[in-house]
Design an enzyme around this catalytic site. Sequence first.
Site, mmCIF file in Angstrom:
data_model
loop_
_atom_site.group_PDB
_atom_site.id
_atom_site.type_symbol
_atom_site.label_atom_id
_atom_site.label_comp_id
_atom_site.label_asym_id
_atom_site.label_seq_id
_atom_site.Cartn_x
_atom_site.Cartn_y
_atom_site.Cartn_z
ATOM 1 C CE LYS A 67 -4.537 -2.109 2.538
ATOM 2 N NZ LYS A 67 -4.672 -1.441 3.527
ATOM 3 C CG ASN A 110 -8.100 1.203 -0.752
ATOM 4 O OD1 ASN A 110 -7.281 2.498 -1.717
ATOM 5 N ND2 ASN A 110 -8.955 1.183 0.096
ATOM 6 C CG ASP A 163 -9.170 1.395 3.605
ATOM 7 O OD1 ASP A 163 -9.793 0.308 3.878
ATOM 8 O OD2 ASP A 163 -7.806 0.672 3.742
ATOM 9 N N GLY A 177 -1.436 0.462 9.166
ATOM 10 C CA GLY A 177 -2.323 1.864 7.473
ATOM 11 C C GLY A 177 -4.237 2.124 8.011
ATOM 12 C CB ALA A 178 -6.725 -0.004 9.590
HETATM 13 P P1 NAP Z 1 -1.067 -3.375 9.852
HETATM 14 O O1 NAP Z 1 -1.112 -2.246 9.226
HETATM 15 O O2 NAP Z 1 -0.114 -4.916 10.130
HETATM 16 O O3 NAP Z 1 -1.313 -3.087 11.794
HETATM 17 C C1 NAP Z 1 -1.519 -4.088 12.753
HETATM 18 C C2 NAP Z 1 -1.867 -3.332 13.945
HETATM 19 O O4 NAP Z 1 -2.332 -4.386 15.071
HETATM 20 C C3 NAP Z 1 -0.599 -2.565 14.748
HETATM 21 O O5 NAP Z 1 -1.477 -1.679 15.175
HETATM 22 C C4 NAP Z 1 -0.286 -3.475 15.478
HETATM 23 O O6 NAP Z 1 -0.091 -2.807 16.813
HETATM 24 C C5 NAP Z 1 -1.687 -4.411 16.373
HETATM 25 N N1 NAP Z 1 -1.417 -5.641 16.330
HETATM 26 C C6 NAP Z 1 -1.221 -6.963 15.840
HETATM 27 N N2 NAP Z 1 -0.887 -7.607 16.962
HETATM 28 C C7 NAP Z 1 -1.339 -7.661 17.855
HETATM 29 C C8 NAP Z 1 -1.014 -8.004 19.427
HETATM 30 N N3 NAP Z 1 -1.347 -9.018 19.569
HETATM 31 N N4 NAP Z 1 -1.839 -7.094 20.664
HETATM 32 C C9 NAP Z 1 -1.967 -5.892 19.617
HETATM 33 N N5 NAP Z 1 -2.359 -5.160 18.831
HETATM 34 C C10 NAP Z 1 -1.233 -6.526 17.711
HETATM 35 O O7 NAP Z 1 -2.636 -4.018 9.640
HETATM 36 P P2 NAP Z 1 -3.495 -2.589 9.370
HETATM 37 O O8 NAP Z 1 -3.333 -3.042 7.508
HETATM 38 O O9 NAP Z 1 -3.927 -1.380 10.017
HETATM 39 O O10 NAP Z 1 -4.907 -4.355 9.340
HETATM 40 C C11 NAP Z 1 -4.885 -3.921 10.362
HETATM 41 C C12 NAP Z 1 -6.553 -4.930 10.791
HETATM 42 O O11 NAP Z 1 -7.817 -4.104 9.854
HETATM 43 C C13 NAP Z 1 -6.726 -6.231 10.311
HETATM 44 O O12 NAP Z 1 -7.703 -7.307 10.896
HETATM 45 C C14 NAP Z 1 -7.583 -5.659 8.915
HETATM 46 O O13 NAP Z 1 -8.112 -7.033 8.391
HETATM 47 C C15 NAP Z 1 -8.348 -4.673 9.297
HETATM 48 N N6 NAP Z 1 -9.027 -4.058 7.963
HETATM 49 C C16 NAP Z 1 -10.123 -3.511 7.788
HETATM 50 C C17 NAP Z 1 -10.572 -3.294 6.948
HETATM 51 C C18 NAP Z 1 -12.032 -3.123 6.338
HETATM 52 O O14 NAP Z 1 -12.540 -3.076 5.200
HETATM 53 N N7 NAP Z 1 -13.327 -3.617 7.326
HETATM 54 C C19 NAP Z 1 -10.267 -2.334 6.062
HETATM 55 C C20 NAP Z 1 -8.517 -2.137 6.527
HETATM 56 C C21 NAP Z 1 -7.459 -2.871 7.452
HETATM 57 P P3 NAP Z 1 2.199 -3.413 16.209
HETATM 58 O O15 NAP Z 1 2.281 -1.340 15.473
HETATM 59 O O16 NAP Z 1 2.276 -2.695 17.546
HETATM 60 O O17 NAP Z 1 2.664 -4.327 15.729
#
Ligand code: NAP
Length: 271
Positions: free
Chosen positions: A66, A87, A103, A131-132
């Site tokens: 992304k 995205n 998003d 990113g989310a």
């Molecule tokens: P990302 O950039 O990989 O960020 C992941 C986040 O989760 C970071 O803040 C990370 O913290 C945290 N994390 C991971 N494992 C953890 C744990 N065990 N305990 C506490 N925090 C933890 O991912 P992203 O793209 O932002 O996506 C995040 C979520 O949103 C995913 O589940 C994704 O599927 C969902 N999402 C949904 C939509 C939708 O349309 N519904 C759209 C986008 C994303 P650290 O920085 O400490 O690693």
Amino acid sequence: MTQRVALIGHPLRRRHSELMHNAAFNHWGIDARYELHDLEPEELDGFVAEVREGGWLGFQITAPYKQTVMEYVDEVEPDATAIGAVNSVLRQAGGGLVGFNTDTTGFRRAAEGELGIQFSGIRAVVAGAGGAARAVVHALLAGGADAVTVGNRTLSRAQALAAQFGAPVRAVDLGTAFHDELDRADLAVNATTVGMMTPGAAFDVTPLPGTAAVYDLVYEPAESELLARARARGLSAANGLGMLVSQAETAFERWTGIPGTGSVMRAAISR
Ligand code: NAP
């Protein structure tokens, strides 16, 4: 000739986007198909060159490309620049590529619509700083939220996010400091992977006021532990499916000019 769109990422774990867009292409009789392209980093160059050549409406991007893809397009729209991630990409008639992010509007439409709230004047807490979370924070600020507290396991990432957006965004760790913010929150959002990739709930819903709403970006499982606990308390709560559908609807409209595809898309992934 059948027009193409694709989702690129690595690894690609889910087929929701393929199902949603292909259902909409079929429903509106558009000769196009949505493909999944699991690309190695060295394949990105060739893929983008192929899109520029023709036969493509555009493409969508998921982790880990992304940010990288911003270097490959000719123009990045303001929302995507503010979030720091593209995205979706629209291919223009001459082969020019415009990067945007669906998003932010996806989150705002879904959260305000499904939870029956307006962002204007609210206090929000957001778990996560990836990113989310950046898309969520951008949507909250654009909607006029009064205060946004971002809590993350890795505090430095939350601090970087807060520094990027400035006041009224604050950074705390996801432990006690985040917990202490909950009793004043109007809206609590989970933008971590907890509940989807990791079991459990990202935060405790017990301190939230009875009037607070909870939005979990996780959509698989449909009822995460966080949502189950929020609903058990009688709080207004929604999963991330609405955001997923709404962001797809926006991209589809940019590619085809056809709005209002959400119900067809939602039906496709509910089957
Ligand atoms: P990302 O950039 O990989 O960020 C992941 C986040 O989760 C970071 O803040 C990370 O913290 C945290 N994390 C991971 N494992 C953890 C744990 N065990 N305990 C506490 N925090 C933890 O991912 P992203 O793209 O932002 O996506 C995040 C979520 O949103 C995913 O589940 C994704 O599927 C969902 N999402 C949904 C939509 C939708 O349309 N519904 C759209 C986008 C994303 P650290 O920085 O400490 O690693």
